[in-house]
Write a protein that holds these residues in place. Structure first.
Motif, PDB file in Angstrom:
ATOM      1  N   PRO A  54       0.803  -1.223   0.000  1.00 52.13           N
ATOM      2  CA  PRO A  54       0.000   0.000   0.000  1.00 52.13           C
ATOM      3  C   PRO A  54       0.843   1.283   0.000  1.00 52.13           C
ATOM      4  O   PRO A  54       0.330   2.349  -0.332  1.00 52.13           O
ATOM      5  CB  PRO A  54      -0.821  -0.112   1.282  1.00 52.13           C
ATOM      6  CG  PRO A  54      -0.052  -1.030   2.156  1.00 52.13           C
ATOM      7  CD  PRO A  54       0.676  -1.965   1.254  1.00 52.13           C
ATOM      8  N   MET A  55       2.105   1.174   0.329  1.00 49.20           N
ATOM      9  CA  MET A  55       2.964   2.370   0.361  1.00 49.20           C
ATOM     10  C   MET A  55       3.659   2.599  -0.974  1.00 49.20           C
ATOM     11  O   MET A  55       3.713   3.718  -1.466  1.00 49.20           O
ATOM     12  CB  MET A  55       4.018   2.236   1.470  1.00 49.20           C
ATOM     13  CG  MET A  55       3.425   2.242   2.866  1.00 49.20           C
ATOM     14  SD  MET A  55       2.514   3.743   3.242  1.00 49.20           S
ATOM     15  CE  MET A  55       3.836   4.918   3.374  1.00 49.20           C
ATOM     16  N   THR A  56       4.216   1.525  -1.561  1.00 49.43           N
ATOM     17  CA  THR A  56       5.029   1.681  -2.773  1.00 49.43           C
ATOM     18  C   THR A  56       4.293   1.276  -4.047  1.00 49.43           C
ATOM     19  O   THR A  56       4.720   1.642  -5.132  1.00 49.43           O
ATOM     20  CB  THR A  56       6.297   0.821  -2.675  1.00 49.43           C
ATOM     21  OG1 THR A  56       5.917  -0.567  -2.668  1.00 49.43           O
ATOM     22  CG2 THR A  56       7.103   1.158  -1.423  1.00 49.43           C
ATOM     23  N   GLY A  57       3.241   0.479  -3.904  1.00 52.21           N
ATOM     24  CA  GLY A  57       2.539  -0.033  -5.075  1.00 52.21           C
ATOM     25  C   GLY A  57       3.244  -1.201  -5.728  1.00 52.21           C
ATOM     26  O   GLY A  57       2.800  -1.714  -6.745  1.00 52.21           O
ATOM     27  N   GLN A  58       4.373  -1.634  -5.147  1.00 48.67           N
ATOM     28  CA  GLN A  58       5.104  -2.774  -5.701  1.00 48.67           C
ATOM     29  C   GLN A  58       4.396  -4.068  -5.352  1.00 48.67           C
ATOM     30  O   GLN A  58       3.766  -4.179  -4.295  1.00 48.67           O
ATOM     31  CB  GLN A  58       6.531  -2.809  -5.151  1.00 48.67           C
ATOM     32  CG  GLN A  58       7.383  -1.661  -5.606  1.00 48.67           C
ATOM     33  CD  GLN A  58       8.800  -1.773  -5.057  1.00 48.67           C
ATOM     34  OE1 GLN A  58       9.042  -2.358  -4.011  1.00 48.67           O
ATOM     35  NE2 GLN A  58       9.745  -1.192  -5.782  1.00 48.67           N
ATOM     36  N   PRO A  59       4.512  -5.083  -6.220  1.00 48.13           N
ATOM     37  CA  PRO A  59       3.849  -6.357  -5.935  1.00 48.13           C
ATOM     38  C   PRO A  59       4.551  -7.121  -4.818  1.00 48.13           C
ATOM     39  O   PRO A  59       5.772  -7.084  -4.684  1.00 48.13           O
ATOM     40  CB  PRO A  59       3.948  -7.115  -7.253  1.00 48.13           C
ATOM     41  CG  PRO A  59       5.113  -6.517  -7.960  1.00 48.13           C
ATOM     42  CD  PRO A  59       5.189  -5.075  -7.517  1.00 48.13           C
ATOM     43  N   ALA A  92      -2.533  -3.805   0.416  1.00 50.56           N
ATOM     44  CA  ALA A  92      -2.719  -4.209   1.819  1.00 50.56           C
ATOM     45  C   ALA A  92      -1.407  -4.781   2.347  1.00 50.56           C
ATOM     46  O   ALA A  92      -0.674  -5.451   1.619  1.00 50.56           O
ATOM     47  CB  ALA A  92      -3.836  -5.244   1.950  1.00 50.56           C
ATOM     48  N   TYR A  93      -1.143  -4.514   3.600  1.00 47.88           N
ATOM     49  CA  TYR A  93       0.021  -5.109   4.239  1.00 47.88           C
ATOM     50  C   TYR A  93      -0.189  -6.618   4.378  1.00 47.88           C
ATOM     51  O   TYR A  93      -1.324  -7.105   4.373  1.00 47.88           O
ATOM     52  CB  TYR A  93       0.266  -4.475   5.614  1.00 47.88           C
ATOM     53  CG  TYR A  93       0.678  -3.032   5.515  1.00 47.88           C
ATOM     54  CD1 TYR A  93       1.906  -2.679   4.983  1.00 47.88           C
ATOM     55  CD2 TYR A  93      -0.183  -2.022   5.942  1.00 47.88           C
ATOM     56  CE1 TYR A  93       2.285  -1.347   4.877  1.00 47.88           C
ATOM     57  CE2 TYR A  93       0.187  -0.685   5.847  1.00 47.88           C
ATOM     58  CZ  TYR A  93       1.421  -0.355   5.309  1.00 47.88           C
ATOM     59  OH  TYR A  93       1.787   0.965   5.194  1.00 47.88           O
ATOM     60  N   HIS A  94       0.903  -7.337   4.520  1.00 52.01           N
ATOM     61  CA  HIS A  94       0.849  -8.801   4.605  1.00 52.01           C
ATOM     62  C   HIS A  94      -0.104  -9.278   5.698  1.00 52.01           C
ATOM     63  O   HIS A  94      -0.924 -10.165   5.484  1.00 52.01           O
ATOM     64  CB  HIS A  94       2.240  -9.380   4.872  1.00 52.01           C
ATOM     65  CG  HIS A  94       3.286  -8.998   3.875  1.00 52.01           C
ATOM     66  ND1 HIS A  94       3.008  -8.490   2.622  1.00 52.01           N
ATOM     67  CD2 HIS A  94       4.625  -9.067   3.948  1.00 52.01           C
ATOM     68  CE1 HIS A  94       4.136  -8.270   1.972  1.00 52.01           C
ATOM     69  NE2 HIS A  94       5.142  -8.606   2.763  1.00 52.01           N
ATOM     70  N   GLU A  95       0.018  -8.658   6.874  1.00 59.25           N
ATOM     71  CA  GLU A  95      -0.817  -9.049   8.009  1.00 59.25           C
ATOM     72  C   GLU A  95      -2.295  -8.777   7.729  1.00 59.25           C
ATOM     73  O   GLU A  95      -3.169  -9.542   8.133  1.00 59.25           O
ATOM     74  CB  GLU A  95      -0.385  -8.291   9.271  1.00 59.25           C
ATOM     75  CG  GLU A  95       1.059  -8.527   9.682  1.00 59.25           C
ATOM     76  CD  GLU A  95       2.074  -7.631   8.966  1.00 59.25           C
ATOM     77  OE1 GLU A  95       3.260  -7.715   9.327  1.00 59.25           O
ATOM     78  OE2 GLU A  95       1.705  -6.862   8.058  1.00 59.25           O
TER      79      GLU A  95
END
Length: 162
Positions: A54-59, A92-95
């Motif tokens: 959600p911060m960088t848009g990277q996969p 979304a973050y992993h958690e």
């Protein structure tokens, strides 16, 4: 499973599948558990899960493991694949991913027990492997969930840099 058990399923066998590129829990479908008298695990392994930071848009890439003990309803596997695919462009973050999945599946099926575990590939030299679970309140599965959570990582697997 009989023909009448699948009458409400719209995705199974459908050759014109609509892929959702944004998070979509509405794609999930269920069918009746034909062995409600038994306690047994159903396990899904999805080794090609992707979501976006959600911060960088990277996969972000992960293997997702979903294990559950069904009660009355079970999740249909093609709908689960499409649901997991719907995270592809979701930030979304992993958690968050594993907790969202677990909550959506609990709401959908009301299982006796469920756990979701993600093993994300390392980024910046660090891998994150969130785990969450749920046991139906007031049953032995609530106690099972507490024990499994507390003992979850007593014997961590060999780290192999995935």
């Amino acid at each position: 499973m009989t023909k009448s058990d699948t009458k409400d399923l719209t995705l199974l066998g459908n050759q014109h599948t609509d892929y959702h590129y944004e998070y979509s829990p509405d794609v999930l479908e269920t069918f009746e558990n034909q062995h409600q008298e038994n306690n047994y695990f159903v396990k899904f392994n999805a080794p090609e899960f992707t979501s976006l930071c959600p911060m960088t848009g990277q996969p972000d890439f992960a293997a997702i493991y979903i294990s559950y003990i069904p009660d009355v309803r079970m999740v249909e596997s093609k709908s689960l694949k499409l649901y997991l695919f719907s995270f592809r462009n979701h930030g979304a973050y992993h958690e968050d991913c594993v907790n969202i999945m677990m909550k959506d599946l609990v709401k959908l099926m009301d299982p006796r027990y469920i756990e979701v575990w993600a093993k994300f590939t390392p980024r910046g030299g660090l891998s994150i492997d969130p785990y969450c679970n749920y046991g139906k309140p007031g049953t032995m599965f609530e106690e099972m969930a507490n024990k499994r959570l507390m003992q979850h990582d007593l014997y961590p697997e060999k780290v192999d840099n995935r």
